[in-house]
Design a protein around this motif. Structure first.
Motif, mmCIF file in Angstrom:
data_model
loop_
_atom_site.group_PDB
_atom_site.id
_atom_site.type_symbol
_atom_site.label_atom_id
_atom_site.label_comp_id
_atom_site.label_asym_id
_atom_site.label_seq_id
_atom_site.Cartn_x
_atom_site.Cartn_y
_atom_site.Cartn_z
ATOM 1 N N PRO A 28 -0.803 -1.959 -3.245
ATOM 2 C CA PRO A 28 -1.341 -3.423 -2.971
ATOM 3 C C PRO A 28 -2.271 -3.622 -1.809
ATOM 4 O O PRO A 28 -3.094 -4.303 -1.893
ATOM 5 C CB PRO A 28 -0.277 -4.502 -3.087
ATOM 6 C CG PRO A 28 1.061 -3.425 -3.508
ATOM 7 C CD PRO A 28 0.672 -2.229 -3.255
ATOM 8 N N VAL A 29 -1.889 -2.865 -0.615
ATOM 9 C CA VAL A 29 -2.745 -2.922 0.533
ATOM 10 C C VAL A 29 -2.700 -1.723 1.433
ATOM 11 O O VAL A 29 -1.681 -1.258 1.240
ATOM 12 C CB VAL A 29 -2.167 -4.343 1.354
ATOM 13 C CG1 VAL A 29 -0.651 -3.927 1.755
ATOM 14 C CG2 VAL A 29 -3.064 -4.341 2.595
ATOM 15 N N SER A 30 -3.850 -1.526 1.727
ATOM 16 C CA SER A 30 -4.072 -0.191 2.635
ATOM 17 C C SER A 30 -5.078 -0.442 3.958
ATOM 18 O O SER A 30 -6.092 -0.883 3.612
ATOM 19 C CB SER A 30 -4.116 1.075 1.854
ATOM 20 O OG SER A 30 -5.496 0.878 1.218
ATOM 21 N N VAL B 2 -9.648 -3.376 5.663
ATOM 22 C CA VAL B 2 -8.513 -3.296 4.926
ATOM 23 C C VAL B 2 -9.083 -3.350 3.256
ATOM 24 O O VAL B 2 -9.733 -3.919 2.805
ATOM 25 C CB VAL B 2 -7.505 -4.052 5.060
ATOM 26 C CG1 VAL B 2 -6.433 -4.493 4.217
ATOM 27 C CG2 VAL B 2 -6.861 -4.209 6.654
ATOM 28 N N LYS B 3 -8.346 -2.495 2.539
ATOM 29 C CA LYS B 3 -8.427 -2.776 1.037
ATOM 30 C C LYS B 3 -7.309 -3.005 0.532
ATOM 31 O O LYS B 3 -6.054 -2.998 0.666
ATOM 32 C CB LYS B 3 -8.685 -1.071 0.469
ATOM 33 C CG LYS B 3 -9.010 -1.142 -1.019
ATOM 34 C CD LYS B 3 -9.486 0.227 -1.550
ATOM 35 C CE LYS B 3 -8.597 1.311 -1.177
ATOM 36 N NZ LYS B 3 -9.135 2.630 -1.500
ATOM 37 N N VAL B 4 -7.373 -3.957 -0.658
ATOM 38 C CA VAL B 4 -6.125 -4.763 -1.067
ATOM 39 C C VAL B 4 -6.466 -4.850 -2.695
ATOM 40 O O VAL B 4 -7.818 -4.827 -3.148
ATOM 41 C CB VAL B 4 -6.033 -6.099 -0.659
ATOM 42 C CG1 VAL B 4 -5.929 -6.415 0.876
ATOM 43 C CG2 VAL B 4 -7.122 -7.136 -1.069
ATOM 44 N N ALA B 5 -5.315 -4.796 -3.668
ATOM 45 C CA ALA B 5 -5.431 -4.903 -4.928
ATOM 46 C C ALA B 5 -5.820 -6.385 -5.179
ATOM 47 O O ALA B 5 -5.158 -7.205 -4.412
ATOM 48 C CB ALA B 5 -4.483 -4.543 -5.523
ATOM 49 N N ASP B 6 -6.646 -6.715 -6.005
ATOM 50 C CA ASP B 6 -6.848 -8.059 -6.329
ATOM 51 C C ASP B 6 -6.047 -8.600 -7.434
ATOM 52 O O ASP B 6 -5.977 -8.539 -8.639
ATOM 53 C CB ASP B 6 -8.356 -8.359 -7.126
ATOM 54 C CG ASP B 6 -8.712 -9.561 -7.087
ATOM 55 O OD1 ASP B 6 -7.995 -10.622 -6.666
ATOM 56 O OD2 ASP B 6 -9.868 -9.799 -7.987
ATOM 57 N N TYR C 131 -0.282 -8.664 3.599
ATOM 58 C CA TYR C 131 -0.919 -9.208 2.550
ATOM 59 C C TYR C 131 -0.121 -10.107 1.818
ATOM 60 O O TYR C 131 0.837 -9.715 1.153
ATOM 61 C CB TYR C 131 -1.545 -7.928 1.581
ATOM 62 C CG TYR C 131 -2.037 -8.319 0.394
ATOM 63 C CD1 TYR C 131 -2.733 -9.527 0.224
ATOM 64 C CD2 TYR C 131 -1.932 -7.415 -0.662
ATOM 65 C CE1 TYR C 131 -3.464 -9.821 -0.993
ATOM 66 C CE2 TYR C 131 -2.655 -8.120 -2.038
ATOM 67 C CZ TYR C 131 -3.239 -8.927 -2.148
ATOM 68 O OH TYR C 131 -3.903 -9.242 -3.191
ATOM 69 N N GLU C 132 -0.394 -11.305 1.559
ATOM 70 C CA GLU C 132 0.379 -12.284 1.084
ATOM 71 C C GLU C 132 -0.475 -12.903 -0.236
ATOM 72 O O GLU C 132 -1.502 -13.217 -0.055
ATOM 73 C CB GLU C 132 0.405 -13.616 1.927
ATOM 74 C CG GLU C 132 1.511 -13.221 3.132
ATOM 75 C CD GLU C 132 1.990 -14.443 3.909
ATOM 76 O OE1 GLU C 132 2.907 -14.907 4.219
ATOM 77 O OE2 GLU C 132 0.718 -15.085 4.545
ATOM 78 N N THR D 106 4.803 -10.704 -0.222
ATOM 79 C CA THR D 106 4.442 -10.142 0.769
ATOM 80 C C THR D 106 4.502 -8.794 0.717
ATOM 81 O O THR D 106 5.421 -8.270 0.636
ATOM 82 C CB THR D 106 4.933 -10.898 2.316
ATOM 83 O OG1 THR D 106 4.968 -12.208 2.477
ATOM 84 C CG2 THR D 106 4.331 -10.308 3.449
ATOM 85 N N TYR D 107 3.040 -8.236 0.945
ATOM 86 C CA TYR D 107 3.069 -6.681 1.120
ATOM 87 C C TYR D 107 2.618 -6.257 2.335
ATOM 88 O O TYR D 107 1.936 -6.809 3.149
ATOM 89 C CB TYR D 107 2.110 -6.291 -0.069
ATOM 90 C CG TYR D 107 2.490 -6.653 -1.418
ATOM 91 C CD1 TYR D 107 3.213 -5.823 -2.246
ATOM 92 C CD2 TYR D 107 1.743 -7.868 -2.022
ATOM 93 C CE1 TYR D 107 3.798 -6.298 -3.646
ATOM 94 C CE2 TYR D 107 2.035 -8.130 -3.479
ATOM 95 C CZ TYR D 107 2.817 -7.423 -4.033
ATOM 96 O OH TYR D 107 3.388 -7.915 -5.367
ATOM 97 N N TRP D 108 3.214 -4.946 2.679
ATOM 98 C CA TRP D 108 2.750 -4.633 4.128
ATOM 99 C C TRP D 108 2.274 -3.035 4.053
ATOM 100 O O TRP D 108 2.752 -2.364 2.900
ATOM 101 C CB TRP D 108 3.949 -4.360 5.055
ATOM 102 C CG TRP D 108 4.702 -5.883 5.032
ATOM 103 C CD1 TRP D 108 5.761 -6.356 4.379
ATOM 104 C CD2 TRP D 108 4.378 -6.735 6.249
ATOM 105 N NE1 TRP D 108 5.874 -7.609 4.815
ATOM 106 C CE2 TRP D 108 5.230 -7.776 6.073
ATOM 107 C CE3 TRP D 108 3.705 -6.524 7.427
ATOM 108 C CZ2 TRP D 108 5.285 -9.004 7.051
ATOM 109 C CZ3 TRP D 108 3.908 -7.670 8.144
ATOM 110 C CH2 TRP D 108 4.376 -8.680 8.094
#
Length: 279
Positions: free
Chosen positions: A42-44, A67-71, A130-131, A136-138
């Motif tokens: 989800p996030v990196s 940062v790259k996140v999944a939409d 990432y919320e 919440t993803y870390w």
């Protein structure tokens, strides 16, 4: 304006120019990507930068993050959860930058702190937060947290990313002395071998024709009097930059970067979108 001032200072200290060499555009320039566009997480963290310095009593600190996140949903927040010198932790909010594709986004943000007699606020460690949709993803670097000291330049978090453009220091502007435009590009590469070439492929006419010029290794990099780094840094990242002159009629330039080392080519074409700079 600030970016231009920093860049002009850098160009005074380091000068580089090459002649244009136009030819037909190879298909690979338009299709290659140095960084995968799909991400199962989800996030990196993509990359992070730190720099600091002091000039005549004025001290500056700078940090920036990509940062790259999944939409996963429209409403979301992305931030850097950063340790402070006093041991507490604080969020540095990031902002949406662009879509990579229909599944992933890029978010960016920066922290700048400067003045006379100011002290450092942030320590070395940080994680990405990432919320979205009540979850919440870390990205905490596999449980070890990310750590980057106060004056390192860039850290490329993706082990497969070997070249990265720093768009804060690309520019296109008119130089009266030459009666031409100056195109300036700055790139960070992973030091994979002593012998390497870093170059810029660019066009001013939508890839009907193209030019190419090489960049120079920067043992020391000054982003103005308050910022100073050296390369390669602790993470084996080197800074390369250069400039070329093009016709003064060009108001926009599109470009990509190629890193040639060990018989391989690595490209940064901005996730297939290419980079664009305007006067």
């Amino acid at each position: 304006m600030k970016k231009l001032v920093y860049l002009l200072i850098s160009l005074v200290i380091f000068s580089c120019s090459t002649e244009d060499n136009f030819e037909e555009t190879p298909e690979s320039v338009l299709t290659k990507s140095a960084i995968p566009t799909k991400n199962s997480e989800p996030v990196s963290l993509v990359k992070a930068w730190t720099a600091s310095g002091s000039y005549r009593g004025y001290t500056s600190y700078s940090r920036k993050f990509t940062v790259k996140v999944a939409d996963l949903d429209f409403d979301k927040s992305v931030s850097i959860f950063h340790e402070k010198i006093d041991g507490s932790w604080e969020e540095i909010p990031l902002s949406y930058s662009f879509d990579i594709d229909d599944q992933n986004e890029v978010w960016t943000g920066a922290y700048n702190h400067g003045g006379y007699g100011v002290s450092r606020i942030y320590a070395d460690q940080f994680v990405v937060k990432y919320e979205v949709s009540g979850n919440t993803y870390w990205d905490n670097n596999n449980g070890t947290n990310y750590s980057i000291s106060n004056n390192e330049g860039y850290f490329l978090a993706d082990a497969n990313a070997n070249v990265s453009v720093d768009t804060d220091y690309d520019s296109l502007f008119y130089v009266p002395y030459y009666d031409q435009n100056s195109l300036n590009v700055t790139v960070d590469v992973r030091n994979l071998a002593p012998n390497k070439e870093v170059g810029v492929v660019y066009t001013t006419d939508g890839w009907q024709t193209q030019g190419y010029f090489t960049l120079d290794f920067r043992r020391y990099w000054y982003n103005g009097p308050s910022f100073y780094i050296q390369s390669p840094n602790e993470f084996g990242i080197e800074r390369w930059s250069g400039t070329t002159r093009i016709d003064k009629s060009a108001n926009n330039v599109e470009y990509v970067v190629v890193y040639k080392v060990n018989g391989q080519e690595y490209w940064d074409n901005n996730y297939g979108k290419n980079f664009t700079v305007s006067k």
